[in-house]
Design a protein around this motif. Structure first.
Motif, PDB file in Angstrom:
ATOM      1  N   UNK A 169      -8.149   4.542  -2.962  1.00 55.10           N
ATOM      2  CA  UNK A 169      -8.986   5.368  -2.112  1.00 55.10           C
ATOM      3  C   UNK A 169      -9.385   6.643  -2.859  1.00 55.10           C
ATOM      4  N   UNK A 170     -10.446   7.339  -2.392  1.00 56.57           N
ATOM      5  CA  UNK A 170     -10.825   8.600  -3.035  1.00 56.57           C
ATOM      6  C   UNK A 170      -9.635   9.563  -3.104  1.00 56.57           C
ATOM      7  N   UNK A 171      -9.421  10.141  -4.276  1.00 55.17           N
ATOM      8  CA  UNK A 171      -8.328  11.086  -4.472  1.00 55.17           C
ATOM      9  C   UNK A 171      -7.004  10.466  -4.856  1.00 55.17           C
ATOM     10  N   UNK A 172      -6.911   9.141  -4.826  1.00 51.87           N
ATOM     11  CA  UNK A 172      -5.631   8.484  -5.118  1.00 51.87           C
ATOM     12  C   UNK A 172      -5.428   8.348  -6.627  1.00 51.87           C
ATOM     13  N   UNK A 200       0.855  -1.190   0.000  1.00 47.08           N
ATOM     14  CA  UNK A 200       0.000   0.000   0.000  1.00 47.08           C
ATOM     15  C   UNK A 200       0.886   1.234   0.000  1.00 47.08           C
ATOM     16  N   UNK A 201       0.516   2.190  -0.856  1.00 45.47           N
ATOM     17  CA  UNK A 201       1.312   3.398  -0.982  1.00 45.47           C
ATOM     18  C   UNK A 201       0.427   4.533  -1.484  1.00 45.47           C
ATOM     19  N   UNK A 202       0.397   5.632  -0.752  1.00 42.74           N
ATOM     20  CA  UNK A 202      -0.326   6.842  -1.174  1.00 42.74           C
ATOM     21  C   UNK A 202      -1.786   6.564  -1.534  1.00 42.74           C
ATOM     22  N   UNK A 240     -15.856   3.785  -9.582  1.00 37.47           N
ATOM     23  CA  UNK A 240     -15.626   4.344 -10.905  1.00 37.47           C
ATOM     24  C   UNK A 240     -14.278   5.038 -10.925  1.00 37.47           C
ATOM     25  N   UNK A 241     -13.634   5.028 -12.083  1.00 33.89           N
ATOM     26  CA  UNK A 241     -12.299   5.601 -12.182  1.00 33.89           C
ATOM     27  C   UNK A 241     -12.055   6.240 -13.532  1.00 33.89           C
ATOM     28  N   UNK A 242     -11.027   7.069 -13.572  1.00 36.36           N
ATOM     29  CA  UNK A 242     -10.581   7.712 -14.798  1.00 36.36           C
ATOM     30  C   UNK A 242      -9.316   6.977 -15.250  1.00 36.36           C
ATOM     31  N   UNK A 290      -4.230   5.855 -13.667  1.00 38.01           N
ATOM     32  CA  UNK A 290      -5.609   5.758 -13.183  1.00 38.01           C
ATOM     33  C   UNK A 290      -5.796   6.776 -12.068  1.00 38.01           C
ATOM     34  N   UNK A 291      -6.958   7.438 -12.065  1.00 39.35           N
ATOM     35  CA  UNK A 291      -7.292   8.385 -11.016  1.00 39.35           C
ATOM     36  C   UNK A 291      -8.662   8.036 -10.438  1.00 39.35           C
ATOM     37  N   UNK A 292      -8.784   8.125  -9.116  1.00 45.45           N
ATOM     38  CA  UNK A 292     -10.090   7.980  -8.463  1.00 45.45           C
ATOM     39  C   UNK A 292     -10.537   9.364  -8.002  1.00 45.45           C
ATOM     40  N   UNK A 293     -11.420   9.950  -8.774  1.00 42.12           N
ATOM     41  CA  UNK A 293     -11.908  11.293  -8.461  1.00 42.12           C
ATOM     42  C   UNK A 293     -13.248  11.258  -7.744  1.00 42.12           C
ATOM     43  N   UNK A 294     -13.716  10.068  -7.384  1.00 46.47           N
ATOM     44  CA  UNK A 294     -15.006   9.924  -6.727  1.00 46.47           C
ATOM     45  C   UNK A 294     -14.828   9.941  -5.207  1.00 46.47           C
ATOM     46  N   UNK A 295     -15.940   9.807  -4.501  1.00 43.58           N
ATOM     47  CA  UNK A 295     -15.916   9.790  -3.035  1.00 43.58           C
ATOM     48  C   UNK A 295     -15.934   8.376  -2.475  1.00 43.58           C
TER      49      UNK A 295
END
Length: 293
Positions: free
Chosen positions: A184-187, A150-152, A207-209, A234-239
């Motif tokens: 996680x959200x924001x990761x 696990x990291x960031x 969901x992810x970008x 990949x970005x997780x911009x959701x909550x």
């Protein structure tokens, strides 16, 4: 490094094709969401099929044969008990993996282990022509033995291949990576992939970008076929948490002849396989009298 704050790739992979896996009935009353192995995405060399399965007793996958490829079963919830005609029997549970090489022939059953709903992913990986008729083999990896880091805000379980400096102990005859990520959200994640390998994502939850930041978020149960390149971002911009598997493999670049659970290189080899199975020979000798319990 696999997780970085800036995209490290000279040639980033983008989403080339997006396929929503759709429910269909398989086995005896089981329901699967098939992402690879359907008309929209028949195969992605070396991958032949991807199912997200959901099984509640008495449904399951009773006695059936395979030849010429490998099956990878990754349990997400519950358990599946496997039996085969060589006398092997075992149960994999949440987080466990069974990597089965069918090779020259196996007949087995895969049935839910107990009450409730049992969920998982099954991947079919093709074998090269020189390995299609090898002896069957199993590699089983318990959840606690899967390398995890696990990291960031990013967790990875390394089922096959490498991520965050961790290597899986699984031997892949057809070179393969199989990574289970939770963001996680924001990761954000930047994962390297061998440039010439075919690769795809299956979104399990959230969901992810994928690809670059300006893309529309993609939701669960989609298969995302990636373009060639050095790696994927990949970005997780959701909550909510995002969970997906990233799977890649070295293409075999060989002809494929398939008849259900038999995968060879030519139609004549398929016809021979059907005869071998029917007459219980050349790898199927135990199939004549065996029935699962």
């Amino acid at each position: 490094m696999s997780v970085l704050h800036q995209c490290p790739f000279n040639s980033p992979r983008l989403v080339m094709n997006k396929v929503l896996s759709k429910s269909q009935h398989e086995g005896d009353g089981a329901v699967v969401r098939r992402g690879i192995g359907r008309s929209e995405l028949p195969r992605l060399d070396p991958f032949l099929m991807l199912d997200y399965f959901s099984v509640t007793p008495p449904a399951g996958f009773p006695d059936h044969p395979h030849r010429g490829f490998e099956t990878v079963t990754y349990m997400l919830q519950g358990g599946i008990t496997h039996q085969d005609f060589a006398g092997r029997k075992g149960t994999i549970r949440t987080g466990d993996v069974q990597w089965m090489t069918a090779g020259r022939g196996i007949v087995h059953s895969e049935m839910p282990a107990g009450a409730g709903t049992h969920k998982g992913i099954q991947l079919w990986i093709n074998l090269s022509a020189r390995e299609k008729m090898i002896e069957p083999n199993y590699q089983e990896l318990l959840s606690e033995d899967i390398p995890t880091a696990e990291e960031d805000g990013v967790e990875v379980k390394v089922i096959a291949g490498e991520s965050m400096g961790l290597h899986s102990p699984v031997y892949t005859r057809t070179p393969t990576m199989f990574l289970d990520f939770t963001l996680n959200p924001g990761a954000e994640l930047h994962q390297t992939i061998p440039h010439s390998w075919n690769a795809f994502v299956y979104v399990i939850d959230g969901e992810g970008v994928f690809g670059f930041q300006g893309c529309t978020p993609i939701t669960s149960h989609h298969v995302l076929v990636l373009s060639l390149g050095d790696g994927v971002s990949v970005w997780n911009k959701s909550s909510n948490a995002l969970r997906f598997v990233l799977i890649g493999g070295q293409p075999l670049n060989e002809p494929v002849a398939q008849y259900g659970p038999f995968v060879m290189n030519t139609q004549s080899e398929i016809e021979k396989t059907i005869q071998d199975y029917h007459y219980s020979k050349n790898g199927f000798e135990n199939g004549k009298s065996w029935r699962s319990q």
